[in-house]
Design an enzyme around this catalytic site. Structure first.
Site, PDB file in Angstrom:
ATOM      1  N   ASP A   1      -5.565  -7.709   4.890  1.00  8.96           N
ATOM      2  CA  ASP A   1      -6.540  -6.689   4.517  1.00  8.96           C
ATOM      3  C   ASP A   1      -5.984  -5.346   4.971  1.00  8.96           C
ATOM      4  O   ASP A   1      -5.591  -5.188   6.139  1.00  8.96           O
ATOM      5  CB  ASP A   1      -7.885  -6.971   5.189  1.00  8.96           C
ATOM      6  CG  ASP A   1      -8.964  -6.004   4.748  1.00  8.96           C
ATOM      7  OD1 ASP A   1      -9.352  -6.045   3.562  1.00  8.96           O
ATOM      8  OD2 ASP A   1      -9.416  -5.198   5.584  1.00  8.96           O
TER       9      ASP A   1
ATOM     10  N   ASP B   1      -5.380   3.642  -5.968  1.00 15.83           N
ATOM     11  CA  ASP B   1      -4.634   2.753  -6.861  1.00 15.83           C
ATOM     12  C   ASP B   1      -3.135   2.863  -6.613  1.00 15.83           C
ATOM     13  O   ASP B   1      -2.411   1.862  -6.601  1.00 15.83           O
ATOM     14  CB  ASP B   1      -4.938   3.067  -8.329  1.00 15.83           C
ATOM     15  CG  ASP B   1      -6.313   2.606  -8.770  1.00 15.83           C
ATOM     16  OD1 ASP B   1      -7.002   1.900  -7.990  1.00 15.83           O
ATOM     17  OD2 ASP B   1      -6.714   2.958  -9.900  1.00 15.83           O
TER      18      ASP B   1
ATOM     19  N   ASP C   1      -8.656  -4.465  -1.603  1.00 24.03           N
ATOM     20  CA  ASP C   1      -7.448  -4.202  -0.805  1.00 24.03           C
ATOM     21  C   ASP C   1      -7.064  -5.424   0.035  1.00 24.03           C
ATOM     22  O   ASP C   1      -6.465  -5.290   1.095  1.00 24.03           O
ATOM     23  CB  ASP C   1      -7.644  -2.967   0.075  1.00 24.03           C
ATOM     24  CG  ASP C   1      -8.723  -3.146   1.129  1.00 24.03           C
ATOM     25  OD1 ASP C   1      -9.600  -4.011   0.961  1.00 24.03           O
ATOM     26  OD2 ASP C   1      -8.688  -2.414   2.135  1.00 24.03           O
TER      27      ASP C   1
ATOM     28  N   HIS D   1      -9.893   7.619  -6.018  1.00 25.68           N
ATOM     29  CA  HIS D   1      -9.491   6.269  -6.407  1.00 25.68           C
ATOM     30  C   HIS D   1      -8.113   6.217  -7.069  1.00 25.68           C
ATOM     31  O   HIS D   1      -7.435   5.193  -6.980  1.00 25.68           O
ATOM     32  CB  HIS D   1     -10.539   5.628  -7.298  1.00 25.68           C
ATOM     33  CG  HIS D   1     -11.808   5.296  -6.566  1.00 25.68           C
ATOM     34  ND1 HIS D   1     -11.908   5.237  -5.202  1.00 25.68           N
ATOM     35  CD2 HIS D   1     -13.046   4.988  -7.021  1.00 25.68           C
ATOM     36  CE1 HIS D   1     -13.137   4.917  -4.842  1.00 25.68           C
ATOM     37  NE2 HIS D   1     -13.857   4.765  -5.925  1.00 25.68           N
TER      38      HIS D   1
ATOM     39  N   ASN E   1      -9.300   6.342  -0.196  1.00 28.05           N
ATOM     40  CA  ASN E   1     -10.164   6.457  -1.384  1.00 28.05           C
ATOM     41  C   ASN E   1     -11.180   7.576  -1.206  1.00 28.05           C
ATOM     42  O   ASN E   1     -11.425   8.354  -2.122  1.00 28.05           O
ATOM     43  CB  ASN E   1     -10.893   5.145  -1.652  1.00 28.05           C
ATOM     44  CG  ASN E   1     -10.144   4.231  -2.593  1.00 28.05           C
ATOM     45  OD1 ASN E   1      -9.244   4.648  -3.305  1.00 28.05           O
ATOM     46  ND2 ASN E   1     -10.519   2.971  -2.597  1.00 28.05           N
TER      47      ASN E   1
ATOM     48  N   ARG F   1       8.030 -12.208  10.796  1.00 28.65           N
ATOM     49  CA  ARG F   1       8.296 -11.583   9.493  1.00 28.65           C
ATOM     50  C   ARG F   1       7.188 -10.616   9.098  1.00 28.65           C
ATOM     51  O   ARG F   1       7.453  -9.520   8.588  1.00 28.65           O
ATOM     52  CB  ARG F   1       8.432 -12.653   8.399  1.00 28.65           C
ATOM     53  CG  ARG F   1       9.737 -13.402   8.438  1.00 28.65           C
ATOM     54  CD  ARG F   1       9.841 -14.462   7.369  1.00 28.65           C
ATOM     55  NE  ARG F   1       9.692 -13.921   6.026  1.00 28.65           N
ATOM     56  CZ  ARG F   1       9.297 -14.639   4.986  1.00 28.65           C
ATOM     57  NH1 ARG F   1       9.002 -15.918   5.117  1.00 28.65           N
ATOM     58  NH2 ARG F   1       9.193 -14.093   3.791  1.00 28.65           N
TER      59      ARG F   1
END
Length: 167
Positions: A49, A66, A92, A62, A57, A109
């Site tokens: 997340d 994006d 997201d 927006h 945003n 990783r």
């Protein structure tokens, strides 16, 4: 084939991945990939997340959000092996499916990926990071997603507490 003195050529056309769709915005697999037989072959699942995304945003709009989602997905994808998969779970949130990796190795990783993501966006003067949860799939994707999601929220909470303590 000849049928009633007429010649016919018979062929079958099918899409082997007919239930797998690609997210137009990010180029990642869509959530439906998690229901495919392919998803069950992976050993490790990472639920991600983004941190700081809502603020982007809210401040920049927006379209910028994006752009961040696209950049995030492409940057992460470039750091994965070809046989690994990245899925846009929603908004997201992303899921990584990794082959043959013990959770300890995966954590290292993912930490490297997070550092690279932070550096990438910092160069663009944006503060983007992510919280994550790692679990072994164990043959049950739904259970693995729930466990990884819960682990991700624990990490997100701890990261917020650390951030507030520094202020």
């Amino acid at each position: 084939m000849i049928h009633f003195n007429q010649s016919f050529i018979i062929c079958s056309i099918y899409d082997a991945n007919d239930s797998i769709n690609i997210d137009i915005l990010t180029g990642c697999y869509q959530k439906s990939y998690l229901e495919s037989t392919y998803a069950k072959a992976y050993q490790t699942l990472v639920f991600i997340d983004l941190d700081g995304f809502k603020l982007i945003n809210d401040i920049y709009g927006h379209n910028k959000g994006d752009e961040v989602l696209r950049d995030f997905a492409q940057t992460v994808k470039s750091m994965l092996r070809d046989r690994d998969a990245i899925i846009r779970f929603g908004g997201d949130e992303f899921v990584l499916l990794l082959e043959g990796s013990p959770c300890r190795g995966v954590q290292q990783r993912i930490e490297v990926i997070r550092c690279n993501i932070e550096a990438y966006f910092l160069a663009k003067q944006l503060h983007v990071s992510f919280s994550y949860g790692i679990v072994e799939v164990g043959g049950n994707i739904v259970s693995a997603i729930n466990q990884a999601d819960a682990a991700m929220y624990k990490q997100k909470h701890l990261r917020k507490q650390k951030h507030l303590a520094k202020q």
